[in-house]
Design a protein around this motif. Sequence first.
Motif, PDB file in Angstrom:
ATOM      1  N   GLU A   1       0.530  -1.429  -0.078  1.00  0.00           N
ATOM      2  CA  GLU A   1       0.276  -0.045  -0.346  1.00  0.00           C
ATOM      3  C   GLU A   1       1.037   1.263   0.192  1.00  0.00           C
ATOM      4  O   GLU A   1       0.425   2.541  -0.903  1.00  0.00           O
ATOM      5  N   LEU A   2       2.404   1.034   0.305  1.00  0.00           N
ATOM      6  CA  LEU A   2       2.753   2.530   1.056  1.00  0.00           C
ATOM      7  C   LEU A   2       3.340   2.396  -0.974  1.00  0.00           C
ATOM      8  O   LEU A   2       3.761   3.574  -0.577  1.00  0.00           O
ATOM      9  N   VAL A   3       3.701   1.295  -0.979  1.00  0.00           N
ATOM     10  CA  VAL A   3       4.812   1.651  -2.094  1.00  0.00           C
ATOM     11  C   VAL A   3       3.764   1.992  -3.446  1.00  0.00           C
ATOM     12  O   VAL A   3       3.599   3.329  -4.376  1.00  0.00           O
ATOM     13  N   ASN A   4       2.487   1.826  -3.212  1.00  0.00           N
ATOM     14  CA  ASN A   4       1.736   1.827  -4.626  1.00  0.00           C
ATOM     15  C   ASN A   4       0.743   3.867  -3.940  1.00  0.00           C
ATOM     16  O   ASN A   4       0.885   4.418  -4.736  1.00  0.00           O
ATOM     17  N   GLU A   5       1.239   3.888  -3.595  1.00  0.00           N
ATOM     18  CA  GLU A   5       0.877   5.162  -3.081  1.00  0.00           C
ATOM     19  C   GLU A   5       2.174   6.183  -3.372  1.00  0.00           C
ATOM     20  O   GLU A   5       1.819   7.108  -3.712  1.00  0.00           O
ATOM     21  N   PHE A   6       3.298   5.962  -2.617  1.00  0.00           N
ATOM     22  CA  PHE A   6       4.505   6.334  -3.138  1.00  0.00           C
ATOM     23  C   PHE A   6       4.679   7.216  -4.478  1.00  0.00           C
ATOM     24  O   PHE A   6       4.933   7.809  -5.205  1.00  0.00           O
ATOM     25  N   VAL A   7       4.558   5.934  -5.697  1.00  0.00           N
ATOM     26  CA  VAL A   7       4.613   6.048  -6.823  1.00  0.00           C
ATOM     27  C   VAL A   7       3.484   6.714  -7.066  1.00  0.00           C
ATOM     28  O   VAL A   7       3.080   7.603  -8.067  1.00  0.00           O
ATOM     29  N   LEU A   8       2.053   6.244  -6.871  1.00  0.00           N
ATOM     30  CA  LEU A   8       1.060   7.211  -7.710  1.00  0.00           C
ATOM     31  C   LEU A   8       1.129   8.932  -7.026  1.00  0.00           C
ATOM     32  O   LEU A   8       0.809   9.521  -8.086  1.00  0.00           O
ATOM     33  N   LYS A   9       1.486   9.238  -6.129  1.00  0.00           N
ATOM     34  CA  LYS A   9       1.663  10.716  -5.843  1.00  0.00           C
ATOM     35  C   LYS A   9       3.228  11.329  -6.239  1.00  0.00           C
ATOM     36  O   LYS A   9       2.852  12.652  -6.697  1.00  0.00           O
ATOM     37  N   ALA A  10       3.532  10.522  -6.503  1.00  0.00           N
ATOM     38  CA  ALA A  10       4.503  10.995  -7.323  1.00  0.00           C
ATOM     39  C   ALA A  10       4.337  12.259  -8.536  1.00  0.00           C
ATOM     40  O   ALA A  10       5.248  12.656  -9.769  1.00  0.00           O
ATOM     41  N   HIS A  11       3.398  11.194  -9.409  1.00  0.00           N
ATOM     42  CA  HIS A  11       2.894  11.814 -10.822  1.00  0.00           C
ATOM     43  C   HIS A  11       2.140  13.686 -10.456  1.00  0.00           C
ATOM     44  O   HIS A  11       1.829  14.223 -11.470  1.00  0.00           O
ATOM     45  N   SER A  12       2.383  13.746  -9.117  1.00  0.00           N
ATOM     46  CA  SER A  12       1.701  14.533  -9.029  1.00  0.00           C
ATOM     47  C   SER A  12       2.070  16.197  -7.718  1.00  0.00           C
ATOM     48  O   SER A  12       1.802  17.393  -7.829  1.00  0.00           O
ATOM     49  N   ASP A  13       1.904  15.278  -6.464  1.00  0.00           N
ATOM     50  CA  ASP A  13       1.848  15.978  -5.171  1.00  0.00           C
ATOM     51  C   ASP A  13       3.499  15.485  -4.501  1.00  0.00           C
ATOM     52  O   ASP A  13       3.974  14.597  -3.250  1.00  0.00           O
ATOM     53  N   LEU A  14       3.823  16.677  -4.443  1.00  0.00           N
ATOM     54  CA  LEU A  14       6.011  17.079  -4.084  1.00  0.00           C
ATOM     55  C   LEU A  14       5.676  17.170  -2.270  1.00  0.00           C
ATOM     56  O   LEU A  14       6.386  16.199  -1.822  1.00  0.00           O
TER      57      LEU A  14
ATOM     58  N   ARG B   1       9.657  17.914 -12.492  1.00  0.00           N
ATOM     59  CA  ARG B   1      10.728  18.305 -12.378  1.00  0.00           C
ATOM     60  C   ARG B   1      11.318  18.339 -11.305  1.00  0.00           C
ATOM     61  O   ARG B   1      12.281  17.623 -10.660  1.00  0.00           O
ATOM     62  N   GLU B   2      10.024  18.797 -10.304  1.00  0.00           N
ATOM     63  CA  GLU B   2      11.065  19.133  -8.685  1.00  0.00           C
ATOM     64  C   GLU B   2      10.464  17.877  -8.056  1.00  0.00           C
ATOM     65  O   GLU B   2      11.712  17.722  -7.168  1.00  0.00           O
ATOM     66  N   ILE B   3       9.568  16.836  -8.249  1.00  0.00           N
ATOM     67  CA  ILE B   3       9.898  15.507  -7.524  1.00  0.00           C
ATOM     68  C   ILE B   3      10.606  14.774  -8.290  1.00  0.00           C
ATOM     69  O   ILE B   3      11.897  14.015  -7.542  1.00  0.00           O
TER      70      ILE B   3
END
Length: 131
Positions: free
Chosen positions: A10-23, A61-63
């Motif tokens: 669940e943590l890996v999934n959230e991390f990858v999902l959030k890396a699309h847009s949520d710094l 870029r910032e992510i």
Amino acid sequence: MERPPPLAAELVNEFVLKAHSDLNRVKELLAREPKLVNACWDWGGGDFETALGAAAHTGRREIAELLLDNGARMDIFAAAMLGHLDVVKAAITADPRAAKAPGPHGIPLLTHAKMGGEKATPVLEYLQSLG
């Protein structure tokens, strides 16, 4: 040698999902579990994605820079988005097939360069010159 336990899915999934847009959320999750930096999510059918891959094809870029600063492994897709022409040229010179290899979700290298905006223009022009 004993292997450490896998990271929580669940943590890996959230991390990858959030890396699309949520710094901010990426920063929070990375502070909580630094080993997430190179974790990979399997979307199914051989479609694997890291947080860096997510940031690269969305032009975040910032992510991407945050992830690289924390030990993410640079790849040709992130290099294209970030405008690292030397890295992209070296990879394609070493193996011309790299220019046509699909990234996460089958997104082409050219698209990653387009997502990099002005800073990636030299990469975009180089890739377009390859045909």
